[in-house]
Enzyme design. Structure first.
Site, PDB file in Angstrom:
ATOM      1  N   GLY A 254     -15.245  31.853 -14.067  1.00 21.33           N
ATOM      2  CA  GLY A 254     -15.087  33.094 -14.819  1.00 21.33           C
ATOM      3  C   GLY A 254     -15.218  32.929 -16.318  1.00 21.33           C
ATOM      4  O   GLY A 254     -14.983  33.874 -17.071  1.00 21.33           O
TER       5      GLY A 254
ATOM      6  N   PRO B 248      -9.377  32.764 -12.828  1.00 18.24           N
ATOM      7  CA  PRO B 248     -10.520  32.947 -11.924  1.00 18.24           C
ATOM      8  C   PRO B 248     -11.471  31.761 -11.921  1.00 18.24           C
ATOM      9  O   PRO B 248     -11.633  31.076 -12.934  1.00 18.24           O
ATOM     10  CB  PRO B 248     -11.217  34.205 -12.463  1.00 18.24           C
ATOM     11  CG  PRO B 248     -10.729  34.359 -13.867  1.00 18.24           C
ATOM     12  CD  PRO B 248      -9.343  33.805 -13.880  1.00 18.24           C
TER      13      PRO B 248
ATOM     14  N   ALA C 231     -12.155  28.575 -18.065  1.00 17.17           N
ATOM     15  CA  ALA C 231     -11.785  27.155 -18.000  1.00 17.17           C
ATOM     16  C   ALA C 231     -10.638  26.864 -17.045  1.00 17.17           C
ATOM     17  O   ALA C 231      -9.783  26.026 -17.325  1.00 17.17           O
ATOM     18  CB  ALA C 231     -11.456  26.624 -19.400  1.00 17.17           C
ATOM     19  N   GLY C 232     -10.655  27.525 -15.883  1.00 14.20           N
ATOM     20  CA  GLY C 232      -9.620  27.241 -14.900  1.00 14.20           C
ATOM     21  C   GLY C 232      -9.681  25.813 -14.381  1.00 14.20           C
ATOM     22  O   GLY C 232      -8.648  25.150 -14.231  1.00 14.20           O
TER      23      GLY C 232
ATOM     24  N   ASP D 288     -14.007  21.532 -22.169  1.00 12.68           N
ATOM     25  CA  ASP D 288     -12.872  22.432 -22.342  1.00 12.68           C
ATOM     26  C   ASP D 288     -11.530  21.792 -21.987  1.00 12.68           C
ATOM     27  O   ASP D 288     -10.477  22.382 -22.230  1.00 12.68           O
ATOM     28  CB  ASP D 288     -13.049  23.692 -21.480  1.00 12.68           C
ATOM     29  CG  ASP D 288     -14.148  24.609 -21.992  1.00 12.68           C
ATOM     30  OD1 ASP D 288     -14.459  24.537 -23.193  1.00 12.68           O
ATOM     31  OD2 ASP D 288     -14.698  25.377 -21.184  1.00 12.68           O
TER      32      ASP D 288
ATOM     33  N   LYS E 249      -8.314  30.192 -20.933  1.00 13.63           N
ATOM     34  CA  LYS E 249      -8.641  30.504 -22.333  1.00 13.63           C
ATOM     35  C   LYS E 249      -9.666  31.627 -22.407  1.00 13.63           C
ATOM     36  O   LYS E 249     -10.371  31.941 -21.439  1.00 13.63           O
ATOM     37  CB  LYS E 249      -9.182  29.264 -23.050  1.00 13.63           C
ATOM     38  CG  LYS E 249     -10.432  28.629 -22.414  1.00 13.63           C
ATOM     39  CD  LYS E 249     -11.744  29.303 -22.758  1.00 13.63           C
ATOM     40  CE  LYS E 249     -12.953  28.634 -22.111  1.00 13.63           C
ATOM     41  NZ  LYS E 249     -14.205  29.401 -22.301  1.00 13.63           N
TER      42      LYS E 249
END
Length: 288
Positions: free
Chosen positions: A104, A101, A107-108, A143, A16
């Site tokens: 980053g 990432p 929210a991976g 998230d 996101k």
């Protein structure tokens, strides 16, 4: 979600960008009240859940070497949380293919957790309603519920109280990635020291929501805002040049995504997004 053999399920969940992020002063529990507008992007995390006797995890893809594979991993925590919640003893092996990432501001890890919840729910045939899965997601991170919902949404509270937002049109983003991430807790600490947050309860940006509703990329670009950006720049001053190069390349708007350090630049068209990416690469202000 991709249905595979009965012993295996594949789920994809998006990263996101925060189109706007307003941050209040920390509450007694230490968390900051937020008002944000999330938009899902085409960078995704892919989680494959395979039936197993215990719980295990493997990772490949972008920044895979930075992802913990022990019990601290958010996807594994999600799987265990679901098993405890429904009272089953089944195990699972999770394989993550990363496209977002690490550290980053996109929210991976939260996308991994959301995908793991959906994959395990299907694999174990627990059949939880989406609302119940979302409540479970919120216990894992602020998230994670948005990664379950996707599209565009307004987040309140810690960012986990979601309302879908109307968004027309297509938006083309250039994402300037950095090899070195930023710690979200450190960014919030810097924010408290530098700015301190608004005294009133944060509210979503109505101008931005109107721009999204009308499908006006130029108005969306003008409305991009992030209260954490100054704090991110304190910790990573080189991001100022990344922002400047994207602006000079004609981006409709540029913002640090979430707690950073990823910089999101809104382009007019796909071709313009490629041109912005070329400018960032030529200036040496992005690592990907």
């Amino acid at each position: 979600m991709t249905q595979r053999p009965a012993h295996q399920v594949l789920v994809r969940a998006p990263g996101k960008v925060n189109l706007s992020l307003t941050v209040g002063r920390p509450m007694p529990d230490g968390y900051h009240p937020l008002a944000t507008v999330f938009q899902a992007v085409s960078l995704v995390e892919e989680v494959t859940a395979t039936a197993a006797d215990g719980f295990g995890l493997t990772v490949e893809g972008l920044h895979a070497d930075r992802v913990p594979t022990d019990g601290s991993n958010l996807a594994l925590r999600a799987a265990r949380r679901l098993a405890e919640h429904v009272g089953i003893d089944d195990g699972v092996h999770l394989h993550i293919r990363k496209g977002v990432p690490v550290a980053g501001g996109m929210a991976g890890g939260s996308a991994d957790a959301a995908a793991a919840l959906l994959a395990c729910d299907t694999l174990w045939r627990t059949g939880l309603p989406r609302e119940e899965l979302s409540e479970l997601a919120a216990t894992l991170g602020a998230d994670v519920p948005f990664a379950l919902l996707g599209h565009t949404a307004v987040g309140r509270g810690r960012g986990d109280l979601l309302t879908p937002a109307l968004s027309r049109g297509e938006y083309h983003w250039t994402l300037a990635l950095q090899d070195h991430g930023l710690s979200t807790p450190e960014v919030f600490r810097a924010f408290d020291e530098v700015l301190g947050g608004v005294d009133v309860e944060p509210v979503p940006d109505r101008v931005l929501l109107q721009a999204l509703s009308s499908g006006d990329p130029e108005a969306v670009g003008l409305a991009l805002a992030n209260d954490l950006q100054t704090a991110a720049l304190e910790l990573a001053p080189h991001l100022a040049e990344t922002l400047a190069v994207a602006e000079d390349a004609g981006a409709l708007g540029v913002v640090v995504s979430g707690s950073g350090p990823t910089v999101a630049a809104l382009a007019r068209t796909r071709q313009h997004a490629i041109a912005i990416a070329a400018a960032l690469t030529a200036a040496g202000v992005a690592d990907g």
